[in-house]
Scaffold this motif. Structure first.
Motif, PDB file in Angstrom:
ATOM      1  N   ALA A  50      -5.815   4.154   3.436  1.00 51.14           N
ATOM      2  CA  ALA A  50      -4.748   3.441   2.722  1.00 51.14           C
ATOM      3  C   ALA A  50      -5.101   2.031   4.119  1.00 51.14           C
ATOM      4  O   ALA A  50      -5.099   0.853   4.504  1.00 51.14           O
ATOM      5  CB  ALA A  50      -3.777   3.389   2.952  1.00 51.14           C
ATOM      6  N   TRP A  77      -7.939  -6.407   4.699  1.00 51.21           N
ATOM      7  CA  TRP A  77      -6.860  -7.168   3.975  1.00 51.21           C
ATOM      8  C   TRP A  77      -6.300  -7.603   5.033  1.00 51.21           C
ATOM      9  O   TRP A  77      -6.084  -9.066   4.877  1.00 51.21           O
ATOM     10  CB  TRP A  77      -6.254  -6.459   2.715  1.00 51.21           C
ATOM     11  N   ARG A  78      -5.812  -7.329   5.804  1.00 54.85           N
ATOM     12  CA  ARG A  78      -4.867  -8.071   6.890  1.00 54.85           C
ATOM     13  C   ARG A  78      -6.349  -9.084   7.714  1.00 54.85           C
ATOM     14  O   ARG A  78      -5.845 -10.694   7.917  1.00 54.85           O
ATOM     15  CB  ARG A  78      -4.479  -7.402   7.738  1.00 54.85           C
ATOM     16  N   VAL A 115       0.260  -7.826   4.287  1.00 55.51           N
ATOM     17  CA  VAL A 115       0.141  -6.187   4.040  1.00 55.51           C
ATOM     18  C   VAL A 115       1.129  -5.392   4.450  1.00 55.51           C
ATOM     19  O   VAL A 115       1.343  -4.873   5.328  1.00 55.51           O
ATOM     20  CB  VAL A 115      -1.850  -5.521   4.226  1.00 55.51           C
ATOM     21  N   GLY A 162      -5.982  -1.875   3.932  1.00 58.79           N
ATOM     22  CA  GLY A 162      -4.923  -2.457   4.707  1.00 58.79           C
ATOM     23  C   GLY A 162      -6.158  -3.247   5.843  1.00 58.79           C
ATOM     24  O   GLY A 162      -5.541  -4.252   5.928  1.00 58.79           O
ATOM     25  N   ILE A 196       0.751  -1.221  -0.018  1.00 56.50           N
ATOM     26  CA  ILE A 196       0.433   0.201   0.048  1.00 56.50           C
ATOM     27  C   ILE A 196       0.798   0.816   0.248  1.00 56.50           C
ATOM     28  O   ILE A 196       1.980   1.412   1.154  1.00 56.50           O
ATOM     29  CB  ILE A 196      -0.853   0.157   1.353  1.00 56.50           C
ATOM     30  N   SER A 243       2.779  -1.284   4.125  1.00 61.48           N
ATOM     31  CA  SER A 243       2.409   0.169   3.972  1.00 61.48           C
ATOM     32  C   SER A 243       3.657   0.621   3.842  1.00 61.48           C
ATOM     33  O   SER A 243       5.009   0.681   4.531  1.00 61.48           O
ATOM     34  CB  SER A 243       1.120   0.637   4.853  1.00 61.48           C
TER      35      SER A 243
END
Length: 199
Positions: free
Chosen positions: A12, A19-20, A26, A16, A5, A28
């Motif tokens: 973000a 999705w984690r 992930v 994020g 990301i 960033s």
């Protein structure tokens, strides 16, 4: 999946985090550090979530790290007065694709505020949120469809990347209605049975 990301703002963080939760790895990075590491980590997908004003510079500086990557553009080129900054074209997503020509750009996630992406899942009146996607690479679109489904949403085909300007214009209109007018923007769209569509 391994997802990178680019950015550390609300979008973000919201995407994020989800999705984690879905089990993805992930990483960033922000403009103050870690952008290249995030891009290199994103073997399966990279989310571009920096302000529109710097996207071309950011992507151009990471061109080699983004080679072959699925690059998801969730930015909105909307300026003061809810003005579309890319009026007359090309669209933001097309400018991003030009700055990173070896990346596989998909426009997605730009129509909703970050708070929507924090919902688990984003379902309204029993109907999952639909997420329109624009892109040219079918494999890249398949990856992004998977990430949309991981949020509990439904992916929609919105056409090739050259159609991404329609999504960006739609975002500008919705932001104007929601923020500028305090209106219920959903009220502008009738049910499909009354849309004139056939079949």
């Amino acid at each position: 999946m391994r997802i990178g990301i680019l950015g550390n703002g609300g979008m973000a963080d919201a995407l994020g985090t989800q999705w984690r939760r879905a089990g993805h790895e992930v990483v960033s990075g922000s403009r103050s550090g870690g952008l290249r590491e995030a891009a290199e980590h994103g073997a399966d997908a990279v989310l571009l979530a920096v302000p529109y004003e710097v996207v071309v510079d950011v992507v151009g500086g990471l061109e080699e790290a983004l080679r072959g990557r699925v690059l998801i553009d969730c930015t909105n080129p909307v300026g003061p007065g809810f003005r579309l900054l890319t009026a007359g074209g090309p669209a933001a997503a097309e400018r991003i694709a030009a700055a990173a020509p070896t990346a596989r750009v998909v426009k997605a996630f730009n129509l909703c505020h970050e708070d929507v992406w924090r919902l688990t899942p984003p379902v309204f009146d029993g109907r999952p949120l639909a997420v329109p996607l624009c892109g040219d690479d079918q494999e890249a679109l398949s990856v992004v469809r998977h990430l949309v489904c991981d949020l509990g949403c439904e992916p929609l085909n919105a056409g090739a990347l050259e159609q991404s300007g329609l999504l960006e214009s739609t975002a500008a209109l919705l932001i104007r209605l929601w923020v500028g007018e305090g209106a219920d923007a959903q009220a502008i769209s009738p049910p499909r049975d009354f849309s004139g569509a056939r079949g």
